[in-house]
Design an enzyme around this catalytic site. Sequence first.
Site: not given
Length: 411
Positions: A340, A315, A326
């Site tokens: 999740k 999460s 990224d």
Amino acid sequence: MRKIGLLRVVLLRGICAICVATILNLGFAQPPALAFTEQQKLVMEVWRIVNRAYLDETFNHQNWWFTREKVLKRPINTWGTAYEETQKMLQTLDDPYTRFLPPEQYQSLQTNTSGELLGVGLQIAKDDDNQYLRVIAPIEGSPAERAGLSPKDEITTINGISTQTFSLDEAAARMRGPAGTIVTLGIERMGTDSFEVNLTRERINLNPVFSELRSENNKKIGYIRLGQFNGNAVEDIHQALMTLEKQGSDGYILDLRNNPGGLLQAGIEIARFWLNESTIVYTVNRQGVLESFEAGTAALTQKPLVLLVNGGTASASEILAGALQDNHRAQLVGETTFGKGLIQSLFDLPHGSGLAVTVAKYETPEHHDINKLGITPDQIVTTESLTREQFSTPEDVQYQAAVKTLVRSLT
């Protein structure tokens, strides 16, 4: 920063024109407001919130209006009946994260995210293709962690009763109880025989951050372990980071293993400590509209960073990990994360109850949808289950790999 509107509290976790047209074409007329009991009004309010905000505009391929009408035809004159009928209505969505929370459960959830919990200290999930409960992660310092429960363990029974038909909240309610009382869990773990564990319930103070300056290969390494994204996490991480900066840390290891997530906003704020002028996360609503959360102009530190992750990293933890990976701000070491990628909001309801609704999904800055897939580390290092005392010690091969990775970046 842009946020999804109409949402009171976002958890890591408009009127439908088609439905209106259906109502008009079929000639349904809504009874006068005075004809409804207070309990029926609760059901109607839950229906309205889901109709307006739920991520899946097909409502699990059903006519959501007919679902409401069918429920309102039944006698609903007590709060217990209202809660039961509301839960049945929401179960038709087949989404374990969209759920009604009776007063006691709602209060417990709010307490949990604010920094305190009464129970055994387990974060749990339920997969669509698995009727048993799955452990996301035990909470640091909890009875569940001391008993050795691990991510991916399956809870098959609670006090001898099968968990196959339990919702997440029903299971959580059965594991909660007065401090000092015992709950027995049946556990299945890959590679071992099924076993039972007796856990003594207690009040758990959620102090999510541990930090320490360490000397590794003649380098000063700031080690920070974050156990949960609750109401204390942002300030505690900020304080830990500033202290380690003053102590002259050369680089950092941020340990997110077994961190089940929590508050979305906490994950975003902590990402801002490490990132300059970059996208942290995209959220996507049911219309496919992208909203983004951005970092500010200056991170608190530019020093090298390595993240430790595993199957219990979920999460909000995955939002932070995805943002740092990224944006090429950190190397990830460990195992694939939980997966999740859905966001829930909490809504207050009458009589002290609440409603959690899946309102959006998130994508990493490079538009990876990680729901049920997780984030793959840059360096995969597997390990047997560790106790909390073994974390970040010579017995912890993932930690040792993270140290080597960080030291290489400092030389």
